[in-house]
Design a protein around this motif. Structure first.
Motif, mmCIF file in Angstrom:
data_model
loop_
_atom_site.group_PDB
_atom_site.id
_atom_site.type_symbol
_atom_site.label_atom_id
_atom_site.label_comp_id
_atom_site.label_asym_id
_atom_site.label_seq_id
_atom_site.Cartn_x
_atom_site.Cartn_y
_atom_site.Cartn_z
ATOM 1 N N LEU A 398 -5.103 0.641 -12.113
ATOM 2 C CA LEU A 398 -4.517 0.484 -10.873
ATOM 3 C C LEU A 398 -3.346 1.459 -10.753
ATOM 4 C CD1 LEU A 398 -4.856 -1.703 -8.594
ATOM 5 C CD2 LEU A 398 -2.773 -2.680 -9.311
ATOM 6 N N THR A 399 -3.624 2.456 -9.706
ATOM 7 C CA THR A 399 -2.632 3.571 -9.565
ATOM 8 C C THR A 399 -2.060 3.243 -7.968
ATOM 9 O OG1 THR A 399 -4.289 4.973 -8.071
ATOM 10 C CG2 THR A 399 -4.178 4.971 -10.703
ATOM 11 N N ASP A 400 -0.821 4.032 -8.073
ATOM 12 C CA ASP A 400 0.199 3.881 -6.899
ATOM 13 C C ASP A 400 -0.578 4.650 -5.580
ATOM 14 O OD1 ASP A 400 2.158 2.410 -8.176
ATOM 15 O OD2 ASP A 400 2.736 4.269 -9.085
ATOM 16 N N CYS A 401 -1.503 5.595 -5.961
ATOM 17 C CA CYS A 401 -1.836 6.521 -4.791
ATOM 18 C C CYS A 401 -3.437 6.807 -4.621
ATOM 19 C CB CYS A 401 -1.288 8.222 -5.079
ATOM 20 S SG CYS A 401 0.633 8.417 -5.129
ATOM 21 N N VAL A 425 -9.020 -7.326 -1.448
ATOM 22 C CA VAL A 425 -9.113 -5.947 -0.660
ATOM 23 C C VAL A 425 -8.069 -5.966 0.417
ATOM 24 C CG1 VAL A 425 -10.447 -4.838 0.672
ATOM 25 C CG2 VAL A 425 -11.417 -5.833 -1.148
ATOM 26 N N LEU A 426 -7.313 -4.817 0.376
ATOM 27 C CA LEU A 426 -6.167 -4.570 1.350
ATOM 28 C C LEU A 426 -6.734 -3.377 2.241
ATOM 29 C CD1 LEU A 426 -2.938 -4.630 -0.788
ATOM 30 C CD2 LEU A 426 -4.041 -6.639 0.657
ATOM 31 N N GLU A 427 -7.447 -2.710 1.638
ATOM 32 C CA GLU A 427 -7.803 -1.375 2.584
ATOM 33 C C GLU A 427 -9.004 -0.874 1.881
ATOM 34 O OE1 GLU A 427 -6.227 2.879 3.981
ATOM 35 O OE2 GLU A 427 -4.740 1.657 3.347
ATOM 36 N N GLY A 428 -10.109 -0.416 2.554
ATOM 37 C CA GLY A 428 -11.214 0.430 1.855
ATOM 38 C C GLY A 428 -12.337 -0.375 1.914
ATOM 39 N N PRO A 429 -13.213 0.001 1.144
ATOM 40 C CA PRO A 429 -13.249 1.186 0.319
ATOM 41 C C PRO A 429 -13.620 2.683 0.730
ATOM 42 C CG PRO A 429 -15.128 -0.578 -0.285
ATOM 43 C CD PRO A 429 -14.286 -0.711 0.804
ATOM 44 N N LEU A 430 -12.979 3.591 0.229
ATOM 45 C CA LEU A 430 -12.865 4.788 0.820
ATOM 46 C C LEU A 430 -13.272 5.790 -0.122
ATOM 47 C CD1 LEU A 430 -9.453 4.488 2.898
ATOM 48 C CD2 LEU A 430 -11.748 4.354 3.719
ATOM 49 N N GLY A 448 -0.092 -10.304 -8.428
ATOM 50 C CA GLY A 448 0.422 -9.803 -7.166
ATOM 51 C C GLY A 448 0.609 -8.090 -6.987
ATOM 52 N N SER A 449 0.266 -7.577 -8.409
ATOM 53 C CA SER A 449 0.284 -6.193 -8.331
ATOM 54 C C SER A 449 -0.694 -5.364 -7.275
ATOM 55 C CB SER A 449 0.114 -5.469 -9.554
ATOM 56 O OG SER A 449 0.859 -5.843 -10.511
ATOM 57 N N GLN A 450 -0.088 -4.476 -6.683
ATOM 58 C CA GLN A 450 -1.036 -3.914 -5.546
ATOM 59 C C GLN A 450 -1.029 -2.413 -6.006
ATOM 60 O OE1 GLN A 450 0.287 -4.468 -1.300
ATOM 61 N NE2 GLN A 450 0.601 -6.510 -1.719
ATOM 62 N N GLY A 451 -2.323 -1.585 -5.402
ATOM 63 C CA GLY A 451 -2.428 -0.373 -5.868
ATOM 64 C C GLY A 451 -3.761 -0.158 -5.336
ATOM 65 N N TRP A 452 -4.269 1.195 -5.874
ATOM 66 C CA TRP A 452 -5.567 1.625 -5.680
ATOM 67 C C TRP A 452 -6.451 1.586 -6.834
ATOM 68 C CZ3 TRP A 452 -7.550 3.352 -0.879
ATOM 69 C CH2 TRP A 452 -6.538 3.459 0.068
ATOM 70 N N VAL A 453 -7.685 1.185 -6.720
ATOM 71 C CA VAL A 453 -8.749 1.044 -7.869
ATOM 72 C C VAL A 453 -9.791 1.859 -7.639
ATOM 73 C CG1 VAL A 453 -9.225 -1.155 -7.173
ATOM 74 C CG2 VAL A 453 -9.690 -0.589 -9.604
#
Length: 469
Positions: A398-401, A425-430, A448-453
């Motif tokens: 899980l990354t920040d960007c 899901v909060l945004e995407g998939p992109l 509760g961690s958030q990030g890009w996967v």
């Protein structure tokens, strides 16, 4: 001295004397006990009557509780959700209040003998068992536990019925809310981002409950079901609106917005029918609004809104995107694998002649747009509403960007995600153009961690799959 022949007689005389002394002592003790019992008897029965009044008072409290809990089962079908919760709260308060006199009455019965001497208690217990008032009091106190347990059970069952009813109503209200939102978005011809600005009435960058209610006060609720039919030479076919049996909380039923029907050959004829909506008054909207929020949020952000109004389907079995609605003479645009997620752009539309339901959709995997079958004419299901929950199927990070090669200054190393972990899901998939990775921004349920996967690597490796609803 005593002769040997008289020794036996002497021993008998001594024994008799001892027994006579013992008997005298016991008789004296008995007379004293009877005399004392006579003096406390009246007080004991007065105590029984006093405790009996305490038990009767507790009995009245229990009767109040039972008068409240006995009709609860019949109230479920005719009582609104908010009123059900209010009734449950009132009953719980009365039940708690009744518990105090009930416990006090039970303790008073248990302590009834403590105020008397130990040597009198057996006699007092005999008197207690023979007294009619005491017998009634004993039966009443013994039944208190069972009656309280029954009342608590009926109250718990009523609360459970309220939860079930709320779940059913919330599902219906969500479907209606999303239908109205998507209908207004389509009528206005706006993007999700521009439509967000319309609902954000105070223009503070988020939608709160007041914005939400105010928008629906003037929103166009004329959601209509569109049917498109072509006459068949030998029979006239009546187009039927789509009915969705199950509606996920995250998405609206697509056919409620654009339930089109196609039939046979010949000239197309469009027919629109109004969709029947549940009552969307202020109370209903205020009830449903918290159900649209992400965990811990009090308002809907723009990203969250865009995700909410987007209708997603999960691919259940391998199929294809094609260049046209009909299945005859079509060309394949892209392959869809099990677990892929698509965004619905139009439909579902039913070909009445074949019974197949189709949608025009965009694949999150590669951006391809085309028509795909939702449900076949033999009952086979290819797509199902969902795509807002994913499960890790291969270890990843899980990354920040969005770009996995970038890193925010001061942030820790990427978080490792193990197989089986669940993401919302909060945004995407992109698709990240530089790396060709399919990525989404998500929230890890475990902490509760958030990030890009990464969902799919640039070589086709799958790291996460959509969880079927």
């Amino acid at each position: 001295g005593v002769g040997e022949g008289s020794l036996v007689l002497l021993r008998c005389a001594v024994g008799i004397s001892r027994q006579m002394q013992l008997g005298q002592r016991l008789r004296t003790e008995r007379l004293e006990r009877e005399k004392l019992l006579a003096t406390v008897r009246r007080k004991f029965f007065e105590d029984i009557r006093a405790v009996s009044k305490q038990v009767e008072a507790a009995e009245l409290e229990m009767a109040k509780v039972e008068d409240l809990v006995n009709p609860l089962g019949k109230m479920v079908s005719r009582t609104g959700i908010r009123e059900m919760y209010a009734v449950a709260a009132r009953v719980e308060e009365v039940l708690k209040k009744s518990g105090r006199p009930v416990r006090a009455a039970r303790k008073a019965v248990e302590d009834l003998f403590l105020g008397f001497e130990e040597r009198l208690r057996d006699d007092l217990r005999t008197l207690y068992k023979s007294d009619a008032v005491a017998k009634r009091m004993e039966v009443q106190t013994l039944r208190f536990n069972a009656r309280i347990a029954r009342a608590e059970n009926l109250l718990d069952r009523f609360r459970l019925d309220a939860l079930r009813k709320e779940s059913s109503v919330v599902t219906e209200l969500k479907a209606a809310v999303f239908a109205v939102l998507r209908h207004n978005k389509r009528v206005k011809g706006q993007s999700s981002e521009d439509f967000f600005d319309v609902i954000d009435i105070d223009h503070d960058g988020s939608i709160d409950v007041e914005d939400f209610v105010k928008f629906f006060a003037t929103a166009d609720r004329g959601v209509r079901v569109k049917t498109v039919k072509k006459p068949i030479a030998r029979a006239k076919v009546q187009a039927a609106p789509l009915k969705m049996d199950h509606v996920r909380a995250e998405v609206a039923p697509a056919a409620a917005i654009d339930g089109s029907v196609v039939n046979g050959d010949g000239d197309e004829e469009e027919v629109e029918k109004p969709m029947k909506l549940p009552t969307l008054d202020d109370d209903a909207l205020r009830l449903i609004f918290p159900k649209l929020l992400q965990d811990g949020a009090e308002e809907i952000s723009k990203d969250a809104f865009v995700s909410l109004v987007m209708l997603r389907y999960v691919v259940l079995q391998r199929t294809t995107l094609t260049d046209r609605l009909g299945i005859d003479g079509h060309e394949v645009v892209a392959e869809l694998e099990e677990g892929d997620v698509v965004e619905v752009c139009e439909g579902p539309i039913r070909d009445v002649a074949t019974g197949i339901w189709r949608v025009r959709a965009r694949s999150f995997k590669d951006g391809a747009v085309g028509w795909v079958t939702v449900r076949g004419n033999r009952g086979g299901t290819f797509l199902r509403e969902g795509g807002l929950v994913y499960k890790i199927v291969k270890e990843t990070i899980l990354t920040d960007c969005f770009d996995p090669s970038e890193k925010l200054e001061g942030h820790s190393e990427p978080k490792k995600l193990k197989v089986g972990e669940v993401l919302d899901v909060l945004e995407g998939p992109l698709k990240e153009e530089k790396t060709k990775l399919t990525r989404l921004r998500a929230k890890l349920r475990s902490d509760g961690s958030q990030g890009w996967v990464t969902l799919r690597g640039n070589t086709g490796a799958v790291f996460a799959r959509a969880v079927l609803p």
